[in-house]
Design an enzyme around this catalytic site. Structure first.
Site, PDB file in Angstrom:
ATOM      1  N   ASP A  99       0.866  -1.195   0.000  1.00 46.52           N
ATOM      2  CA  ASP A  99       0.000   0.000   0.000  1.00 46.52           C
ATOM      3  C   ASP A  99       0.891   1.230   0.000  1.00 46.52           C
ATOM      4  O   ASP A  99       2.083   1.145   0.316  1.00 46.52           O
ATOM      5  CB  ASP A  99      -0.910   0.013   1.238  1.00 46.52           C
ATOM      6  CG  ASP A  99      -1.820   1.252   1.259  1.00 46.52           C
ATOM      7  OD1 ASP A  99      -2.392   1.596   0.198  1.00 46.52           O
ATOM      8  OD2 ASP A  99      -1.939   1.900   2.304  1.00 46.52           O
ATOM      9  N   SER A 100       0.301   2.354  -0.357  1.00 49.27           N
ATOM     10  CA  SER A 100       1.057   3.610  -0.305  1.00 49.27           C
ATOM     11  C   SER A 100       1.478   3.926   1.137  1.00 49.27           C
ATOM     12  O   SER A 100       2.423   4.677   1.343  1.00 49.27           O
ATOM     13  CB  SER A 100       0.200   4.754  -0.845  1.00 49.27           C
ATOM     14  OG  SER A 100      -0.962   4.895  -0.046  1.00 49.27           O
ATOM     15  N   GLY A 143      -3.088   9.297  -3.792  1.00 50.71           N
ATOM     16  CA  GLY A 143      -4.412   9.617  -4.332  1.00 50.71           C
ATOM     17  C   GLY A 143      -4.526  10.896  -5.132  1.00 50.71           C
ATOM     18  O   GLY A 143      -5.447  11.054  -5.942  1.00 50.71           O
ATOM     19  N   CYS A 164      -4.301  -1.351  -2.155  1.00 54.18           N
ATOM     20  CA  CYS A 164      -4.490   0.090  -2.324  1.00 54.18           C
ATOM     21  C   CYS A 164      -5.413   0.274  -3.520  1.00 54.18           C
ATOM     22  O   CYS A 164      -5.118  -0.224  -4.614  1.00 54.18           O
ATOM     23  CB  CYS A 164      -3.132   0.743  -2.591  1.00 54.18           C
ATOM     24  SG  CYS A 164      -3.228   2.491  -2.994  1.00 54.18           S
ATOM     25  N   THR A 214      -6.204   3.085  -5.052  1.00 51.84           N
ATOM     26  CA  THR A 214      -5.661   4.040  -6.027  1.00 51.84           C
ATOM     27  C   THR A 214      -4.692   3.323  -6.964  1.00 51.84           C
ATOM     28  O   THR A 214      -4.772   3.465  -8.189  1.00 51.84           O
ATOM     29  CB  THR A 214      -4.937   5.180  -5.279  1.00 51.84           C
ATOM     30  OG1 THR A 214      -5.799   5.652  -4.241  1.00 51.84           O
ATOM     31  CG2 THR A 214      -4.583   6.309  -6.205  1.00 51.84           C
ATOM     32  N   GLU A 241      -2.485   9.284   7.661  1.00 49.38           N
ATOM     33  CA  GLU A 241      -1.031   9.073   7.609  1.00 49.38           C
ATOM     34  C   GLU A 241      -0.329   9.892   8.698  1.00 49.38           C
ATOM     35  O   GLU A 241       0.683   9.476   9.243  1.00 49.38           O
ATOM     36  CB  GLU A 241      -0.483   9.476   6.230  1.00 49.38           C
ATOM     37  CG  GLU A 241      -0.722   8.441   5.139  1.00 49.38           C
ATOM     38  CD  GLU A 241       0.110   7.167   5.292  1.00 49.38           C
ATOM     39  OE1 GLU A 241       1.332   7.260   5.459  1.00 49.38           O
ATOM     40  OE2 GLU A 241      -0.484   6.062   5.244  1.00 49.38           O
ATOM     41  N   CYS A 290     -11.099   2.965  -0.117  1.00 47.34           N
ATOM     42  CA  CYS A 290      -9.701   3.289   0.152  1.00 47.34           C
ATOM     43  C   CYS A 290      -9.330   2.491   1.392  1.00 47.34           C
ATOM     44  O   CYS A 290     -10.074   2.506   2.384  1.00 47.34           O
ATOM     45  CB  CYS A 290      -9.533   4.783   0.418  1.00 47.34           C
ATOM     46  SG  CYS A 290      -7.887   5.218   1.039  1.00 47.34           S
ATOM     47  N   THR A 291      -8.202   1.798   1.338  1.00 44.17           N
ATOM     48  CA  THR A 291      -7.875   0.893   2.440  1.00 44.17           C
ATOM     49  C   THR A 291      -7.497   1.629   3.726  1.00 44.17           C
ATOM     50  O   THR A 291      -7.386   1.009   4.777  1.00 44.17           O
ATOM     51  CB  THR A 291      -6.758  -0.085   2.028  1.00 44.17           C
ATOM     52  OG1 THR A 291      -5.624   0.664   1.577  1.00 44.17           O
ATOM     53  CG2 THR A 291      -7.231  -1.001   0.917  1.00 44.17           C
ATOM     54  N   HIS A 292      -7.305   2.941   3.642  1.00 41.93           N
ATOM     55  CA  HIS A 292      -7.077   3.721   4.864  1.00 41.93           C
ATOM     56  C   HIS A 292      -8.383   3.939   5.649  1.00 41.93           C
ATOM     57  O   HIS A 292      -8.341   4.167   6.856  1.00 41.93           O
ATOM     58  CB  HIS A 292      -6.507   5.104   4.529  1.00 41.93           C
ATOM     59  CG  HIS A 292      -5.041   5.117   4.213  1.00 41.93           C
ATOM     60  ND1 HIS A 292      -4.523   4.568   3.074  1.00 41.93           N
ATOM     61  CD2 HIS A 292      -3.989   5.648   4.893  1.00 41.93           C
ATOM     62  CE1 HIS A 292      -3.195   4.766   3.056  1.00 41.93           C
ATOM     63  NE2 HIS A 292      -2.859   5.421   4.153  1.00 41.93           N
TER      64      HIS A 292
HETATM   65  N1  DGL Z   1      -4.906   3.157   0.791  1.00 44.19           N
HETATM   66  C1  DGL Z   1      -4.872   3.827  -0.483  1.00 44.19           C
HETATM   67  C2  DGL Z   1      -6.135   3.473  -1.266  1.00 44.19           C
HETATM   68  O1  DGL Z   1      -6.741   2.448  -0.979  1.00 44.19           O
HETATM   69  C3  DGL Z   1      -4.612   5.278  -0.246  1.00 44.19           C
HETATM   70  C4  DGL Z   1      -4.075   5.951  -1.423  1.00 44.19           C
HETATM   71  C5  DGL Z   1      -3.296   7.193  -1.155  1.00 44.19           C
HETATM   72  O2  DGL Z   1      -2.129   7.053  -0.804  1.00 44.19           O
HETATM   73  O3  DGL Z   1      -3.825   8.274  -1.358  1.00 44.19           O
HETATM   74  O4  DGL Z   1      -6.517   4.151  -2.182  1.00 44.19           O
END
Ligand code: DGL
Length: 292
Positions: free
Chosen positions: A23-24, A56, A86, A88, A175, A209-211
């Site tokens: 993931d990012s 994103g 992720c 994105t 983050e 979004c996984t966040h």
């Molecule tokens: N967790 C990422 C997603 O699912 C976040 C992307 C980002 O870094 O903006 O989209």
């Protein structure tokens, strides 16, 4: 955009291969923890590109480049299969990587959007779907296209009304570890209001979004009493991975099964350890890595 050509095979130890999760930043941990609950026997490598998050708001080319660097690095470390945890990166880079970058006989890459979408028809009662995601995922239109495809293919085609809303502030706040602050609450409520103003009949919201599962309690609290169900992706992706490994014995048989997980970040390892431990509610050790 420069598309990287198929990569040479990595055959470090083909009987002790791992599952990579990328993931990012911290968001993929919400997927990883559910995968590990469902499939605890395998060995995992987690890579968070925290130093370059969020993705994103970045361009298609940059997201593809960063994602390929990360996925390639995980293959170099001995992964047989990489989950792009992720949305994105799944929206912007997965297809290109699957088609041009990997040798599918020895490398597989899976995303999170398709399994999520496939779960939706069984959840919504009225077909009014809301999608909350990063600006990149929303602009890619991936959820809309995949939902329409899934719906048309389903034995009883459904009538969907799909409404997307980008939440550019949510990932940076998570983050930075500021998701519980008054400022974060303001943005969370504002974005939910803006989504529901577009379609007050929404009964299902995809947290695309996984966040976002890291703020799901705050979201659910604000929506309480409105009959809206929020969908987080962790359990769905974990179930889908289990199904995938049941179907692909060639992959399953080369995966090592010591039940370990090693964490890597492009940011400071100490910073990652402290935030990740909070999100996972367990102490973890992380190592710093430079990409590419
Ligand atoms: N967790 C990422 C997603 O699912 C976040 C992307 C980002 O870094 O903006 O989209």
């Amino acid at each position: 955009m420069v598309i990287h050509s198929a990569h040479p095979r990595y055959r470090t130890n083909i009987h002790a291969m791992k599952i990579g999760v990328f993931d990012s930043g911290y968001g993929g941990l919400t997927i990883l923890s559910k995968i590990r609950q469902q499939l605890p026997q395998y060995d995992y490598l987690y890579l968070g590109d925290n130093a370059r998050a969020p993705y994103g708001t970045r361009s298609f080319e940059v997201i593809y480049e960063y994602t390929w660097q990360a996925v390639n690095w995980l293959f170099e470390q001995g992964c047989r299969l990489v989950i792009i945890a992720c949305n994105t990166a799944s929206a912007k880079a997965l297809r290109t990587i699957q088609m041009h970058n990997i040798d599918p006989t020895t490398q597989r890459v899976l995303g999170v959007i398709r399994p999520t979408v496939e779960a939706v028809p069984a959840i919504t009662q009225n077909g009014h779907i809301g999608i909350l995601a990063t600006p990149g995922t929303v602009a890619s239109n991936s959820y809309v296209l995949e939902l329409e495809k899934t719906c048309n293919l389903s034995p009883a085609p459904c009538n969907l009304k799909i409404t997307q809303h980008p939440c550019p502030m949510w990932v940076p706040l998570i983050e930075a570890g500021e998701q519980q602050t008054d400022g974060a609450t303001y943005f969370i409520h504002q974005d939910l209001d803006e989504l529901l103003a577009q379609d007050p009949l929404i009964d299902t919201i995809i947290l695309g979004c996984t966040h976002y599962p890291l703020i799901q309690d705050q979201i659910d609290q604000y929506l309480a009493g409105r009959g809206i169900r929020t969908i987080a992706q962790g359990e769905i992706v974990a179930q889908s991975l289990e199904d995938y490994l049941t179907r692909h014995t060639d992959i399953r048989e080369v995966l090592s099964t010591d039940g370990t997980c090693t964490y890597f970040t492009t940011e400071s390892a100490t910073k990652f350890q402290s935030s990740a431990s909070r999100f996972l509610q367990a102490d973890i050790a992380a190592q710093h890595v430079e990409l590419p």
